[in-house]
Design an enzyme around this catalytic site. Sequence first.
Site, mmCIF file in Angstrom:
data_model
loop_
_atom_site.group_PDB
_atom_site.id
_atom_site.type_symbol
_atom_site.label_atom_id
_atom_site.label_comp_id
_atom_site.label_asym_id
_atom_site.label_seq_id
_atom_site.Cartn_x
_atom_site.Cartn_y
_atom_site.Cartn_z
ATOM 1 N N GLU A 1 0.835 -1.208 0.000
ATOM 2 C CA GLU A 1 0.000 0.000 0.000
ATOM 3 C C GLU A 1 0.873 1.263 0.000
ATOM 4 O O GLU A 1 0.748 2.131 0.847
ATOM 5 C CB GLU A 1 -0.966 -0.025 1.194
ATOM 6 C CG GLU A 1 -1.914 -1.211 1.117
ATOM 7 C CD GLU A 1 -2.924 -1.298 2.259
ATOM 8 O OE1 GLU A 1 -2.649 -0.766 3.341
ATOM 9 O OE2 GLU A 1 -3.992 -1.910 2.036
ATOM 10 N N ASP B 1 -7.944 -9.478 4.064
ATOM 11 C CA ASP B 1 -7.664 -8.388 4.982
ATOM 12 C C ASP B 1 -8.743 -8.299 6.060
ATOM 13 O O ASP B 1 -9.595 -7.412 6.002
ATOM 14 C CB ASP B 1 -7.612 -7.073 4.181
ATOM 15 C CG ASP B 1 -7.182 -5.903 5.025
ATOM 16 O OD1 ASP B 1 -6.764 -6.128 6.167
ATOM 17 O OD2 ASP B 1 -7.282 -4.763 4.542
ATOM 18 N N GLU C 1 -12.367 -2.828 12.102
ATOM 19 C CA GLU C 1 -12.433 -2.101 10.834
ATOM 20 C C GLU C 1 -13.561 -2.609 9.932
ATOM 21 O O GLU C 1 -14.357 -1.829 9.421
ATOM 22 C CB GLU C 1 -11.085 -2.222 10.109
ATOM 23 C CG GLU C 1 -11.070 -1.573 8.752
ATOM 24 C CD GLU C 1 -9.718 -1.665 8.058
ATOM 25 O OE1 GLU C 1 -8.775 -2.217 8.645
ATOM 26 O OE2 GLU C 1 -9.623 -1.165 6.924
HETATM 27 O O1 GCW Z 1 -6.926 -3.064 5.784
HETATM 28 C C1 GCW Z 1 -5.917 -2.214 5.549
HETATM 29 C C2 GCW Z 1 -6.337 -1.000 6.271
HETATM 30 C C3 GCW Z 1 -5.227 -0.018 6.386
HETATM 31 C C4 GCW Z 1 -4.048 -0.714 7.052
HETATM 32 C C5 GCW Z 1 -3.653 -1.940 6.221
HETATM 33 C C6 GCW Z 1 -2.530 -2.732 6.857
HETATM 34 C C7 GCW Z 1 -2.369 0.208 8.473
HETATM 35 O O2 GCW Z 1 -7.458 -0.450 5.615
HETATM 36 O O3 GCW Z 1 -5.686 1.061 7.137
HETATM 37 O O4 GCW Z 1 -2.953 0.149 7.215
HETATM 38 O O5 GCW Z 1 -4.750 -2.781 6.109
HETATM 39 O O6 GCW Z 1 -2.823 -3.736 7.503
HETATM 40 O O7 GCW Z 1 -1.386 -2.375 6.690
#
Ligand code: GCW
Length: 610
Positions: free
Chosen positions: A237, A316, A344
């Site tokens: 990311e 995720d 989340e």
């Molecule tokens: O799911 C995603 C989240 C991000 C997070 C990422 C991760 C810290 O939306 O906010 O970043 O995973 O786990 O690195």
Amino acid sequence: MSTTLRRTWLPFLNEDVPETCDTPAKVAAYELKLGCAALGIGSPKLAVEPSMGEGYAIKDDTITGGSVGILYGAYAFLSAKAAGEPVPEGTQSPFWRLRMLNSWDNADGSVERGYSGRSLWFEGGELTWDGPRIRQLGRMLASAGINVLCVNNVNVRSDAARLIEDRLPDLARLADAFRPFGVRLMVSIEFSRPLAHGVGTADPLDVKVQAWWAERANAVWAAIPDLAGFLVKADSEHRPGPFTYGRTHAEGANMLARAIAPHGGTLVWRAFVYNCQQDWRDTATDRPKAACETYAPLDGQFDENVLLQVKNGPFDFQVREPVSPTFYAMPNTNLALEVQLAQEYTGQQIDIYAMNPMWREIVADLPPRTVSAIAAVSNLGRDDNYTGHPFAAANLYGFGRFAWDPFADPEAVLRTWARLTYRLPAAQEDALVALLMNSRGVYEKYTANLGLDWMVNPHNHYGPNPLGYEFDLWGTYNRADRNAVGVDRTAAGTGYTLQYPEAMRARYEKAEDCPDNLKLFFHRLPYDYAMADGRTLIQRLYDDHFEGCAESEAMAETLASLDLPEPDKTEVRERMAKQIKNAREWRDVLNTFFHRLSGAEDAHGRKIYD
Ligand code: GCW
């Protein structure tokens, strides 16, 4: 009681831990004195036996334990007495050596995916905290058995990178604050940091880079000799990483691991690597395959003090995912299991979602010895009650208990939490425990049944939006059309199932064998597909959405019948009203979405909006 001492699962420890309690043994003695007086029981003796480390034994009114184990023994004794449960027999020691909490706190005081207020230790770029609150948190972490706290977000931004530079003295003071509770700090670092210091590259094979990190490690461990290690999110990311220099993740991780090895540090390297710039037209790329593709070829190449930290599922932290195949593909690598307490995708500490039953399912598929450590993304914040929803504390407590003993019965853990926290009459306690045990199933029914994840609002991830990510870059597609829904991840499809060992592949490969709760994770199925119970797929989708919503309404009635203390009662009621609103929205949006596509009527004639 001051506001700094909001209810925990040890409400009888109703005074601050004084700063003079600066070792675990002193905290243990203080807690026993306070707790035994409040409970009206005699206090056992304490005997420190350093060789026992984190272990302890309670026998004949003496608690014997290692320099930290003595504290775990004291909390175990008090918890058992307060809950009316037997004290643990024989020598107790934790299953996993590292029981880590990863906070995603930013230096500016915000918390990424935080649902409990601002950071407890950052504000305005500085490390700053309220002593009594931190000691109360130390008490909470130690009494749950958590022993490592990573203080900053894996997305290291702005001033956070300075934690291991000019902010090191502040970090050392925070480490001092947690040390009496047996909690060691960890820090997230930025892979490309040498660039900010004129090194000219962050290539892990460059000797200047290696020297820069070695020098930093020397300074960091000189200030905090018991720092647990560094945590790294690289090439994920948009974070920097070794790919920029044509190096592998083993090369990147090992370079850092070698810098910190002389100090006994652990290098935790996250395996959350995937293409977050995918073209939705590309049906060959399948995001769940990414981690295994990246890491399995590197098995055996990581240094001994590297922990590769893998999220429980291949996507995720969705409501329902199979266990990540990466865990099975790397027998020669030290792996850590990462779960997420921050809700989340699981209700954002508004909707009730107790996680211990889910973790039990994970270890049913993943023998706990497959991994060497466990980490959880924290659900903590500056809210008075630390976790936003008062019941979200059950996940923090439950995580610690799970990390200490992954074989413990999830229901028993939730019951102990409920009993310690609220002391309700037996029938009410039963009702609360049953509600918690069912809470994930309810949430799953109205949001993501049959393994159909990701139909959330983009970015904030709360509430329904079945097309929200459908034409986006993140690799999370349901590909629903008028005939069918889901992605074929079998050998004939994207080939994701081929990443699993034979037995698990066999479980998922054929739609008819695949468990219902993962059917649409692994398969693309027509709406008239016949489920095992005779219902069509579309009917099952409708039914679950209706049922999940109705069950959330029933939860509100159960909660109203409980004699919870204030302010918990009000907080729980207010959040429950929001949960019901959310559940109705999910029910109606998803039902309408699938009704419009499929044209199928609900067999029971319930209201579906056109
Ligand atoms: O799911 C995603 C989240 C991000 C997070 C990422 C991760 C810290 O939306 O906010 O970043 O995973 O786990 O690195």
